[in-house]
Design a protein around this motif. Structure first.
Motif, mmCIF file in Angstrom:
data_model
loop_
_atom_site.group_PDB
_atom_site.id
_atom_site.type_symbol
_atom_site.label_atom_id
_atom_site.label_comp_id
_atom_site.label_asym_id
_atom_site.label_seq_id
_atom_site.Cartn_x
_atom_site.Cartn_y
_atom_site.Cartn_z
ATOM 1 N N VAL A 260 133.366 52.950 10.977
ATOM 2 C CA VAL A 260 132.020 53.134 10.452
ATOM 3 C C VAL A 260 132.107 53.091 8.928
ATOM 4 N N VAL A 261 131.460 52.076 8.340
ATOM 5 C CA VAL A 261 131.455 51.887 6.891
ATOM 6 C C VAL A 261 130.055 52.194 6.382
ATOM 7 N N PRO A 262 129.924 53.234 5.526
ATOM 8 C CA PRO A 262 128.598 53.544 4.992
ATOM 9 C C PRO A 262 128.124 52.435 4.057
ATOM 10 N N ARG A 263 126.835 52.146 4.086
ATOM 11 C CA ARG A 263 126.248 51.139 3.201
ATOM 12 C C ARG A 263 125.720 51.835 1.963
ATOM 13 N N ALA A 264 126.151 51.375 0.813
ATOM 14 C CA ALA A 264 125.635 51.923 -0.439
ATOM 15 C C ALA A 264 124.237 51.379 -0.670
ATOM 16 N N LEU B 225 140.242 59.508 4.722
ATOM 17 C CA LEU B 225 139.670 58.196 5.030
ATOM 18 C C LEU B 225 138.838 57.639 3.878
ATOM 19 N N SER B 226 139.211 58.019 2.662
ATOM 20 C CA SER B 226 138.601 57.469 1.463
ATOM 21 C C SER B 226 139.400 56.230 1.045
ATOM 22 N N VAL B 227 138.704 55.161 0.675
ATOM 23 C CA VAL B 227 139.360 53.901 0.326
ATOM 24 C C VAL B 227 139.992 54.001 -1.064
ATOM 25 N N LEU B 228 141.304 53.807 -1.129
ATOM 26 C CA LEU B 228 142.046 53.862 -2.391
ATOM 27 C C LEU B 228 142.148 52.498 -3.054
ATOM 28 N N ALA B 229 142.279 51.441 -2.253
ATOM 29 C CA ALA B 229 142.435 50.081 -2.779
ATOM 30 C C ALA B 229 142.114 49.095 -1.676
ATOM 31 N N GLY C 210 136.582 53.957 -3.112
ATOM 32 C CA GLY C 210 135.734 55.137 -3.198
ATOM 33 C C GLY C 210 134.898 55.397 -1.964
ATOM 34 N N ALA C 211 134.678 54.367 -1.138
ATOM 35 C CA ALA C 211 133.914 54.566 0.099
ATOM 36 C C ALA C 211 134.717 55.472 1.036
ATOM 37 N N VAL C 212 134.025 56.292 1.793
ATOM 38 C CA VAL C 212 134.673 57.131 2.799
ATOM 39 C C VAL C 212 134.214 56.621 4.158
ATOM 40 N N VAL C 213 135.156 56.102 4.934
ATOM 41 C CA VAL C 213 134.835 55.546 6.242
ATOM 42 C C VAL C 213 135.035 56.602 7.320
#
Length: 133
Positions: A13-17, A77-81, A116-119
Motif C-alpha cells: 500500500v503506497v500512500p498518494r501525496a 517501512l519508510s522509504v530510504l532510497a 520519505g513515503a511510508v508504505v
C-alpha cells in the motif's frame, strides 16, 4: 518495533501525496526465508507488482534478465532510497535498511513511491508471523 514477515503474498500500500489521493495497492510477493530471498527475481522476465525481500539491506542483479526498480525501507517501512538497477550490478548496502522492494524498472515512480513515503504491507493469511497490520 519492526515487523517480521513470512514467505507469501499480500499487497503493498503506497500512500498518494497530494489532495485526497487514494492509496495505491500493488500485488506483493513476500520473500522472507533465506531460500526465497536468495532466489528473488532471478530467472524471471517480469513480475506483476513487487517483491519484498525481508530482512535485506542490499541486493544484486547478477543473473537477472531485466532492469529493476529497488526501494530500500527502514524498519518502519519508510522509504530510504529508490534506485533503478540494470542486470549484472551490485547495489550498495544501505544504512538502516531492513527491507528491500523490487519491481520492474520504471513502475515505482508511477506508484508515487519516493524517499520519505511510508508504505504498508497487507500480508495474506499465513504470510505474516502474527504481528498485527
Amino acid at each position: 518495533m519492526g515487523r517480521r514477515f513470512g514467505d507469501g503474498r499480500g499487497r503493498l500500500v503506497v500512500p498518494r501525496a497530494g489532495e485526497g489521493g487514494a492509496a495505491v495497492r500493488i500485488p506483493l510477493e513476500i520473500a522472507a526465508s533465506y531460500r526465497a530471498r536468495t532466489k528473488g527475481l532471478l530467472g524471471r522476465d517480469s513480475i506483476e507488482g513487487a517483491m519484498l525481500l525481508t530482512p535485506a539491506g542490499s541486493v544484486h542483479t547478477f543473473g537477472m534478465r531485466m532492469p529493476i526498480d529497488v526501494a530500500y525501507l527502514d524498519r518502519h517501512l519508510s522509504v530510504l532510497a529508490v534506485r533503478t538497477m540494470r542486470p549484472g550490478r551490485l547495489g550498495r548496502p544501505r544504512l538502516r535498511s531492513r527491507h528491500v522492494l523490487e519491481a520492474e524498472a520504471g513502475v515505482m515512480a508511477g506508484w508515487g513511491l519516493r524517499v520519505g513515503a511510508v508504505v504498508a504491507v497487507e500480508a495474506e493469511a499465513g504470510a505474516d508471523s502474527g504481528h498485527s497490520a
